[in-house]
Each structure stands twice: as structure tokens, then as C-alpha cells.
Design a protein around this motif. Structure first.
Motif, PDB file in Angstrom:
ATOM      1  N   GLY A 228     -36.251  15.314  18.012  1.00  0.00           N
ATOM      2  CA  GLY A 228     -37.010  16.411  17.460  1.00  0.00           C
ATOM      3  C   GLY A 228     -37.891  15.704  16.254  1.00  0.00           C
ATOM      4  O   GLY A 228     -38.453  16.702  15.655  1.00  0.00           O
ATOM      5  N   GLU A 229     -37.737  14.391  15.957  1.00  0.00           N
ATOM      6  CA  GLU A 229     -38.071  14.101  14.705  1.00  0.00           C
ATOM      7  C   GLU A 229     -39.136  12.689  15.154  1.00  0.00           C
ATOM      8  O   GLU A 229     -38.898  11.984  16.151  1.00  0.00           O
ATOM      9  CB  GLU A 229     -36.981  13.557  13.728  1.00  0.00           C
ATOM     10  N   ILE A 230     -40.211  12.652  14.535  1.00  0.00           N
ATOM     11  CA  ILE A 230     -41.352  11.242  14.688  1.00  0.00           C
ATOM     12  C   ILE A 230     -41.133  10.578  13.451  1.00  0.00           C
ATOM     13  O   ILE A 230     -41.345  11.337  12.555  1.00  0.00           O
ATOM     14  CB  ILE A 230     -42.497  11.890  15.374  1.00  0.00           C
ATOM     15  N   THR A 231     -41.138   9.370  13.705  1.00  0.00           N
ATOM     16  CA  THR A 231     -41.123   8.454  12.441  1.00  0.00           C
ATOM     17  C   THR A 231     -42.518   7.629  12.168  1.00  0.00           C
ATOM     18  O   THR A 231     -42.763   7.102  13.333  1.00  0.00           O
ATOM     19  CB  THR A 231     -40.052   7.647  12.278  1.00  0.00           C
ATOM     20  N   PHE A 232     -43.209   7.445  11.334  1.00  0.00           N
ATOM     21  CA  PHE A 232     -44.352   6.599  11.166  1.00  0.00           C
ATOM     22  C   PHE A 232     -44.023   5.453  10.000  1.00  0.00           C
ATOM     23  O   PHE A 232     -43.486   5.985   8.970  1.00  0.00           O
ATOM     24  CB  PHE A 232     -45.282   7.481  10.373  1.00  0.00           C
ATOM     25  N   GLY A 233     -44.391   4.476  10.381  1.00  0.00           N
ATOM     26  CA  GLY A 233     -43.944   3.223   9.525  1.00  0.00           C
ATOM     27  C   GLY A 233     -45.086   2.490   9.158  1.00  0.00           C
ATOM     28  O   GLY A 233     -46.128   2.509   9.930  1.00  0.00           O
ATOM     29  N   THR A 234     -44.920   1.761   8.119  1.00  0.00           N
ATOM     30  CA  THR A 234     -46.052   0.959   7.412  1.00  0.00           C
ATOM     31  C   THR A 234     -45.782  -0.309   7.621  1.00  0.00           C
ATOM     32  O   THR A 234     -44.636  -0.973   7.892  1.00  0.00           O
ATOM     33  CB  THR A 234     -46.261   1.499   5.834  1.00  0.00           C
ATOM     34  N   PRO A 235     -46.933  -1.399   7.503  1.00  0.00           N
ATOM     35  CA  PRO A 235     -46.366  -2.736   7.572  1.00  0.00           C
ATOM     36  C   PRO A 235     -45.695  -3.129   6.647  1.00  0.00           C
ATOM     37  O   PRO A 235     -44.897  -4.185   6.619  1.00  0.00           O
ATOM     38  CB  PRO A 235     -47.953  -3.360   7.207  1.00  0.00           C
ATOM     39  N   SER A 236     -45.340  -2.574   5.328  1.00  0.00           N
ATOM     40  CA  SER A 236     -44.613  -2.837   4.298  1.00  0.00           C
ATOM     41  C   SER A 236     -42.936  -2.598   4.539  1.00  0.00           C
ATOM     42  O   SER A 236     -42.086  -2.755   3.865  1.00  0.00           O
ATOM     43  CB  SER A 236     -45.090  -2.632   2.860  1.00  0.00           C
ATOM     44  N   GLY A 237     -42.842  -1.821   5.697  1.00  0.00           N
ATOM     45  CA  GLY A 237     -41.450  -1.457   6.073  1.00  0.00           C
ATOM     46  C   GLY A 237     -41.121   0.070   5.631  1.00  0.00           C
ATOM     47  O   GLY A 237     -40.253   0.424   6.141  1.00  0.00           O
TER      48      GLY A 237
ATOM     49  N   SER B  36     -51.877   2.512   5.461  1.00  0.00           N
ATOM     50  CA  SER B  36     -52.077   1.960   7.072  1.00  0.00           C
ATOM     51  C   SER B  36     -50.501   2.297   7.553  1.00  0.00           C
ATOM     52  O   SER B  36     -49.598   1.999   7.311  1.00  0.00           O
ATOM     53  CB  SER B  36     -52.302   0.545   6.976  1.00  0.00           C
ATOM     54  N   ILE B  37     -50.723   2.930   8.876  1.00  0.00           N
ATOM     55  CA  ILE B  37     -49.644   3.041   9.864  1.00  0.00           C
ATOM     56  C   ILE B  37     -49.857   1.991  10.860  1.00  0.00           C
ATOM     57  O   ILE B  37     -50.501   1.660  11.461  1.00  0.00           O
ATOM     58  CB  ILE B  37     -49.850   4.568  10.569  1.00  0.00           C
ATOM     59  N   SER B  38     -48.542   1.523  10.857  1.00  0.00           N
ATOM     60  CA  SER B  38     -48.367   0.352  12.087  1.00  0.00           C
ATOM     61  C   SER B  38     -47.229   0.626  13.094  1.00  0.00           C
ATOM     62  O   SER B  38     -47.462  -0.149  14.200  1.00  0.00           O
ATOM     63  CB  SER B  38     -48.032  -1.118  11.257  1.00  0.00           C
ATOM     64  N   GLN B  39     -46.557   1.614  13.212  1.00  0.00           N
ATOM     65  CA  GLN B  39     -45.598   1.965  14.091  1.00  0.00           C
ATOM     66  C   GLN B  39     -45.461   3.488  14.100  1.00  0.00           C
ATOM     67  O   GLN B  39     -45.345   4.132  13.024  1.00  0.00           O
ATOM     68  CB  GLN B  39     -44.465   1.006  13.653  1.00  0.00           C
ATOM     69  N   ILE B  40     -44.968   4.073  15.242  1.00  0.00           N
ATOM     70  CA  ILE B  40     -44.927   5.401  15.509  1.00  0.00           C
ATOM     71  C   ILE B  40     -43.684   5.472  16.560  1.00  0.00           C
ATOM     72  O   ILE B  40     -43.916   4.937  17.486  1.00  0.00           O
ATOM     73  CB  ILE B  40     -46.065   6.134  15.893  1.00  0.00           C
ATOM     74  N   PHE B  41     -42.818   6.053  16.372  1.00  0.00           N
ATOM     75  CA  PHE B  41     -41.765   6.200  17.286  1.00  0.00           C
ATOM     76  C   PHE B  41     -40.884   7.297  17.046  1.00  0.00           C
ATOM     77  O   PHE B  41     -40.801   8.066  16.120  1.00  0.00           O
ATOM     78  CB  PHE B  41     -40.796   5.019  17.179  1.00  0.00           C
TER      79      PHE B  41
ATOM     80  N   ILE C  46     -47.946   0.289  23.626  1.00  0.00           N
ATOM     81  CA  ILE C  46     -47.209   1.336  23.782  1.00  0.00           C
ATOM     82  C   ILE C  46     -45.901   1.208  24.752  1.00  0.00           C
ATOM     83  O   ILE C  46     -46.112   0.012  25.622  1.00  0.00           O
ATOM     84  CB  ILE C  46     -48.043   2.495  24.302  1.00  0.00           C
ATOM     85  N   GLU C  47     -45.015   1.855  24.583  1.00  0.00           N
ATOM     86  CA  GLU C  47     -43.833   1.741  25.487  1.00  0.00           C
ATOM     87  C   GLU C  47     -43.121   3.279  25.264  1.00  0.00           C
ATOM     88  O   GLU C  47     -43.631   3.988  24.357  1.00  0.00           O
ATOM     89  CB  GLU C  47     -42.922   0.491  25.028  1.00  0.00           C
ATOM     90  N   ASP C  48     -42.144   3.489  25.722  1.00  0.00           N
ATOM     91  CA  ASP C  48     -41.433   4.812  25.954  1.00  0.00           C
ATOM     92  C   ASP C  48     -41.099   5.011  24.420  1.00  0.00           C
ATOM     93  O   ASP C  48     -40.291   4.294  23.888  1.00  0.00           O
ATOM     94  CB  ASP C  48     -39.984   4.625  26.808  1.00  0.00           C
ATOM     95  N   ARG C  49     -41.510   6.331  23.938  1.00  0.00           N
ATOM     96  CA  ARG C  49     -41.229   6.650  22.764  1.00  0.00           C
ATOM     97  C   ARG C  49     -41.636   5.792  21.363  1.00  0.00           C
ATOM     98  O   ARG C  49     -41.018   6.045  20.359  1.00  0.00           O
ATOM     99  CB  ARG C  49     -39.646   7.137  22.474  1.00  0.00           C
ATOM    100  N   ARG C  50     -42.613   5.102  21.821  1.00  0.00           N
ATOM    101  CA  ARG C  50     -42.876   4.102  20.758  1.00  0.00           C
ATOM    102  C   ARG C  50     -44.524   3.655  20.747  1.00  0.00           C
ATOM    103  O   ARG C  50     -44.974   3.135  21.830  1.00  0.00           O
ATOM    104  CB  ARG C  50     -41.996   2.991  20.628  1.00  0.00           C
ATOM    105  N   MET C  51     -44.937   3.295  19.737  1.00  0.00           N
ATOM    106  CA  MET C  51     -46.320   2.724  19.434  1.00  0.00           C
ATOM    107  C   MET C  51     -46.049   1.550  18.512  1.00  0.00           C
ATOM    108  O   MET C  51     -45.807   2.046  17.283  1.00  0.00           O
ATOM    109  CB  MET C  51     -47.143   3.791  19.183  1.00  0.00           C
ATOM    110  N   ARG C  52     -46.222   0.611  18.849  1.00  0.00           N
ATOM    111  CA  ARG C  52     -46.106  -0.769  17.847  1.00  0.00           C
ATOM    112  C   ARG C  52     -47.568  -1.342  17.492  1.00  0.00           C
ATOM    113  O   ARG C  52     -48.404  -1.259  18.230  1.00  0.00           O
ATOM    114  CB  ARG C  52     -45.478  -1.744  18.504  1.00  0.00           C
TER     115      ARG C  52
END
Length: 145
Positions: free
Chosen positions: A119-128, A107-112, A86-92
Motif C-alpha cells: 500500500g506504499e510507494i517509495t521514491f528515491g534520490t541519487p543520494s540515497g 531529482s527522483i532516480s528510483q520508484i518502487f 522498468i520491472e515489476d513494482r520498480r522503476m530504476r
């Protein structure tokens, strides 16, 4: 894999045990990194650990949990072990979190939360691939069972 990662970061980590204390510390951590408090709606938490020097966090719960975020109509599965850096506004390098997309679990690999769109939160996968939702959909739910 998660258990090995937890073991390697356990030294010098703050470790909390018990459902009530872990939920309190989880909310404090999410608040500290400016993430919505309802992002990890876990139950029956056994342990929460945070290694401040590496930013590594782990949560263990008694059993896997499926949760539906009603405002966006998404089903999310949380494994018995959830880990992230974790870091500010991000989970890696998130592990233990999957989202249902059509017929598949992804699978979710990143949240920021991007500074340009707070006002928006983004969820990323290992494939990009990624998907963005309103932060309000992940606020702590007022009405518990």
C-alpha cells in the motif's frame, strides 16, 4: 543525456506516437508493472518507446509539466523527456522527474513498491534519500479539467 540513452535503446523497441495512443500504452505499462496509473500524469505526449529486452522506457512530451499530487501536497516536475528501466513494482534509473522538497527541487532516480508494504510507494534520490507515500495518492484522477 536522455536523448543519447533513447537513441541507444531505440533498436528493437516498440515505439508509439500521438498523445492518445501514448497515454493508452503508458497506462498499460504502468498496470503491467503494478504501478498506479496516475504516477505519470503527462500531457501532449509525442512518443513512447519500450525496449522489452532491456526494460528501458521513454516518454517525450511537447513541454515540461508541473503537477501537484493533492492528497500528499507534493509538486512534481516532469521534463520533456522522462526515461526509466522498468520491472515489476520498480522503476530504476529514472530521469526527467523532480519533486519539490521545501525550497529545493530534488531529482527522483528510483520508484518502487515493496512487497512487504504493497500500500506504499517509495521514491528515491541519487543520494540515497527516500520518501514513502500511500499508493492511493497516485491513482488516476477521476476529474480531468
Amino acid at each position: 543525456m536522455s536523448s543519447q540513452q533513447i537513441a541507444s535503446h531505440r533498436d528493437n523497441a516498440e515505439v508509439y506516437r500521438g498523445d492518445a495512443l501514448c497515454k493508452q500504452k503508458m497506462c498499460e505499462l504502468l498496470d503491467k508493472i503494478s504501478m498506479p496509473k496516475g504516477l505519470l500524469p503527462l500531457d501532449d505526449l509525442v512518443e513512447l518507446g519500450h525496449n522489452r529486452s532491456t526494460g528501458f522506457v521513454w516518454l517525450t512530451q511537447k513541454k515540461k509539466k508541473d503537477h501537484t499530487f493533492r492528497l500528499i501536497g507534493r509538486k512534481v516536475s516532469y521534463d520533456t523527456e522522462v526515461t526509466a528501466f522498468i520491472e515489476d513494482r520498480r522503476m530504476r534509473r529514472v530521469t526527467g522527474v523532480k519533486s519539490k522538497e521545501l525550497l529545493f527541487w530534488v531529482s527522483i532516480s528510483q520508484i518502487f513498491i515493496d512487497d512487504s508494504s504493497p500500500g506504499e510507494i517509495t521514491f528515491g534520490t541519487p543520494s540515497g534519500l527516500s520518501r514513502t507515500f500511500p499508493v492511493s495518492a497516485f491513482q488516476e484522477e477521476e476529474n480531468k479539467k
